[in-house]
Design a protein around this motif. Structure first.
Motif, PDB file in Angstrom:
ATOM      1  N   MET A   1       0.840  -1.202   0.000  1.00 46.72           N
ATOM      2  CA  MET A   1       0.000   0.000   0.000  1.00 46.72           C
ATOM      3  C   MET A   1       0.877   1.254   0.000  1.00 46.72           C
ATOM      4  SD  MET A   1      -2.712   1.351   2.888  1.00 46.72           S
ATOM      5  CE  MET A   1      -3.868   0.007   2.632  1.00 46.72           C
ATOM      6  N   ASN A   2       0.482   2.215  -0.810  1.00 40.99           N
ATOM      7  CA  ASN A   2       1.158   3.501  -0.784  1.00 40.99           C
ATOM      8  C   ASN A   2       0.598   4.364   0.347  1.00 40.99           C
ATOM      9  OD1 ASN A   2       2.744   2.993  -3.105  1.00 40.99           O
ATOM     10  ND2 ASN A   2       0.998   3.470  -4.415  1.00 40.99           N
ATOM     11  N   TYR A   3       1.413   5.283   0.805  1.00 39.09           N
ATOM     12  CA  TYR A   3       0.981   6.227   1.818  1.00 39.09           C
ATOM     13  C   TYR A   3       1.680   7.560   1.550  1.00 39.09           C
ATOM     14  CZ  TYR A   3       5.298   4.341   3.842  1.00 39.09           C
ATOM     15  OH  TYR A   3       6.582   3.909   4.026  1.00 39.09           O
ATOM     16  N   LEU A   4       1.368   8.570   2.338  1.00 39.47           N
ATOM     17  CA  LEU A   4       1.797   9.930   2.029  1.00 39.47           C
ATOM     18  C   LEU A   4       3.312  10.070   1.944  1.00 39.47           C
ATOM     19  CD1 LEU A   4       0.659  12.769   1.478  1.00 39.47           C
ATOM     20  CD2 LEU A   4       0.813  13.207   3.947  1.00 39.47           C
ATOM     21  N   PHE A   5       4.022   9.307   2.760  1.00 38.34           N
ATOM     22  CA  PHE A   5       5.470   9.443   2.778  1.00 38.34           C
ATOM     23  C   PHE A   5       6.172   8.231   2.168  1.00 38.34           C
ATOM     24  CE2 PHE A   5       3.981  12.655   5.635  1.00 38.34           C
ATOM     25  CZ  PHE A   5       4.752  13.741   5.258  1.00 38.34           C
ATOM     26  N   SER A   6       5.507   7.551   1.250  1.00 40.33           N
ATOM     27  CA  SER A   6       6.176   6.537   0.444  1.00 40.33           C
ATOM     28  C   SER A   6       6.718   7.205  -0.815  1.00 40.33           C
ATOM     29  CB  SER A   6       5.206   5.414   0.076  1.00 40.33           C
ATOM     30  OG  SER A   6       4.108   5.906  -0.670  1.00 40.33           O
ATOM     31  N   PRO A   7       7.764   6.652  -1.426  1.00 41.80           N
ATOM     32  CA  PRO A   7       8.328   7.261  -2.632  1.00 41.80           C
ATOM     33  C   PRO A   7       7.369   7.181  -3.815  1.00 41.80           C
ATOM     34  CG  PRO A   7       9.869   5.701  -1.620  1.00 41.80           C
ATOM     35  CD  PRO A   7       8.536   5.483  -0.972  1.00 41.80           C
ATOM     36  N   PHE A   8       7.588   8.043  -4.782  1.00 40.15           N
ATOM     37  CA  PHE A   8       6.827   8.035  -6.032  1.00 40.15           C
ATOM     38  C   PHE A   8       7.817   8.149  -7.175  1.00 40.15           C
ATOM     39  CE2 PHE A   8       4.949  10.325  -9.615  1.00 40.15           C
ATOM     40  CZ  PHE A   8       3.824   9.558  -9.874  1.00 40.15           C
ATOM     41  N   GLU A   9       7.605   7.358  -8.218  1.00 38.16           N
ATOM     42  CA  GLU A   9       8.511   7.380  -9.364  1.00 38.16           C
ATOM     43  C   GLU A   9       7.709   7.328 -10.659  1.00 38.16           C
ATOM     44  OE1 GLU A   9      12.170   4.693 -11.276  1.00 38.16           O
ATOM     45  OE2 GLU A   9      11.649   4.507  -9.145  1.00 38.16           O
ATOM     46  N   LEU A  10       8.054   8.193 -11.579  1.00 38.61           N
ATOM     47  CA  LEU A  10       7.478   8.164 -12.922  1.00 38.61           C
ATOM     48  C   LEU A  10       8.564   8.592 -13.895  1.00 38.61           C
ATOM     49  CD1 LEU A  10       4.944   7.757 -14.692  1.00 38.61           C
ATOM     50  CD2 LEU A  10       4.528  10.210 -14.469  1.00 38.61           C
ATOM     51  N   SER A  11       8.999   7.634 -14.711  1.00 44.88           N
ATOM     52  CA  SER A  11      10.106   7.879 -15.658  1.00 44.88           C
ATOM     53  C   SER A  11      11.297   8.438 -14.886  1.00 44.88           C
ATOM     54  CB  SER A  11       9.649   8.816 -16.773  1.00 44.88           C
ATOM     55  OG  SER A  11       8.605   8.214 -17.518  1.00 44.88           O
ATOM     56  N   SER A  12      11.793   9.617 -15.255  1.00 44.89           N
ATOM     57  CA  SER A  12      12.994  10.142 -14.604  1.00 44.89           C
ATOM     58  C   SER A  12      12.706  10.869 -13.295  1.00 44.89           C
ATOM     59  CB  SER A  12      13.728  11.103 -15.545  1.00 44.89           C
ATOM     60  OG  SER A  12      12.954  12.269 -15.769  1.00 44.89           O
ATOM     61  N   LEU A  13      11.421  11.064 -12.979  1.00 37.98           N
ATOM     62  CA  LEU A  13      11.057  11.798 -11.770  1.00 37.98           C
ATOM     63  C   LEU A  13      10.967  10.840 -10.586  1.00 37.98           C
ATOM     64  CD1 LEU A  13      10.151  14.545 -10.537  1.00 37.98           C
ATOM     65  CD2 LEU A  13       7.793  13.815 -10.992  1.00 37.98           C
ATOM     66  N   GLN A  14      11.821  11.040  -9.603  1.00 39.82           N
ATOM     67  CA  GLN A  14      11.829  10.215  -8.405  1.00 39.82           C
ATOM     68  C   GLN A  14      11.660  11.122  -7.193  1.00 39.82           C
ATOM     69  OE1 GLN A  14      15.508   7.981  -8.585  1.00 39.82           O
ATOM     70  NE2 GLN A  14      14.718   6.606 -10.156  1.00 39.82           N
TER      71      GLN A  14
END
Length: 341
Positions: A1-14
């Motif tokens: 499960m994702n939560y507010l302070f989990s990482p997010f990644e999309l292509s080059s954006l981490q």
């Protein structure tokens, strides 16, 4: 499960977390030259120290007459790049990523002698009547957006946001309320936005995501609603948008029968619908400054990222305090660690 302070990644954006500082105009360019100054530097860098994952620099305009006011940031010449680059470098040094909102105010350019717009329709009875852009001028406006994005990339940003919401120029083109043209840009209301998207992507490095801020609902009589917004967003996704930043309104004076809600997370259903219908990441915004609510909308998969505007205006360290209250991990500067023990 994702939560507010989990990482997010999309292509080059981490991103280290899902907390976004959304673009909020500061009206603080005292020299009226569009160049960021020490206020902007301190404003954005303090939120990076304060733990935000992504900071989106306020509406930054592609033309002097595209500013809401003469005190807004600009990106219409190369002299404006170094001050932005200084902010970007400092924000990066404190662990956050940086976006910038590229825009033109259109008929909402309050200090322009004669604002320009898709059609000669004023915002309200107290506003200036704009001049309708010629077809060639519309194509020239696409070029101004392209050059603005090019300069933003030169400044070192991690992501670009195009402002297609709140009644500004791109929104004016895709809204039937404000676009009464008879040329190609009136026959396809999303054409201008799509051309700006393609031009922007042409200047962006491979893998850099493009965000579009969209008003998913209009609050003036006769305005479009969520189903129409989904189709507008679909056209923009097909043109190259990677993330939608979902807001609402701004197209004209609000009518009582169509007034927006005032409850916490009042726009979350709009973000969820666009996320689900288009299978695309979204940023939700609108009264999400209660950490428990912000965490819940991520955990419930209503949104991927949460924009906290007024909360961060009140408290630069909102993200650090939110992580502490939720007992979630967020990097605390060692100089402040004693305050969180």
């Amino acid at each position: 499960m994702n939560y507010l302070f989990s990482p997010f990644e999309l292509s080059s954006l981490q991103l280290k977390n899902r907390v976004v500082m959304p673009p909020m105009c500061q009206y603080s360019v005292v020299n009226k030259d569009g160049i960021a100054n020490d206020w902007h530097y301190n404003h954005y860098v303090s939120r990076a120290v304060g733990g935000a994952g992504l900071i989106i620099i306020e509406m930054t305009d592609v033309d002097p007459d595209g500013r809401i006011s003469d005190y807004d940031l600009g990106i219409w010449n190369d002299e404006q790049i170094p001050a932005l680059a200084r902010i970007v470098d400092a924000v990066h040094a404190h662990g956050a990523k940086v976006g910038i909102q590229i825009a033109h105010a259109g008929r909402k350019a309050e200090d322009a002698a004669v604002p320009v717009a898709p059609s000669a329709i004023p915002f309200s009875s107290k506003s200036k009547t704009p001049r309708e852009l010629t077809t060639d001028e519309v194509k020239g406006m696409v070029e101004k957006f392209r050059l603005g994005v090019k300069r933003a990339v030169q400044a070192g940003v991690d992501v670009i946001e195009l402002h297609g919401a709140h009644g500004y120029l791109i929104h004016q083109f895709h809204s039937p309320l404000t676009n009464r043209r008879t040329d190609e840009y009136g026959q396809d209301l999303t054409l201008f936005g799509k051309e700006v998207i393609v031009a922007a992507k042409g200047e962006m490095p491979e893998g850099m995501p493009l965000i579009m801020r969209i008003s998913a609902k209009e609050y003036t009589d006769g305005g479009y609603d969520l189903p129409e917004a989904v189709e507008i967003s679909r056209a923009y996704k097909e043109a190259g948008v990677d993330i939608f930043h979902v807001s609402s309104g701004g197209e004209g004076p609000v009518t009582a029968a169509n007034a927006p809600g005032t409850q916490a997370a009042y726009q979350i259903s709009l973000a969820r619908e666009i996320k689900q219908k288009l299978q695309v990441p979204v940023i939700a915004v609108g009264k999400l400054d209660d950490p428990a609510v912000a965490n819940a909308v991520v955990a419930n998969e209503d949104t991927d990222l949460v924009a906290v505007g007024r909360g961060m205006l009140k408290n630069p360290y909102w993200a650090l305090n939110a992580a502490d209250s939720l007992k979630q991990e967020n990097s605390i500067p060692k100089q402040y660690a004693m305050g969180f023990r």
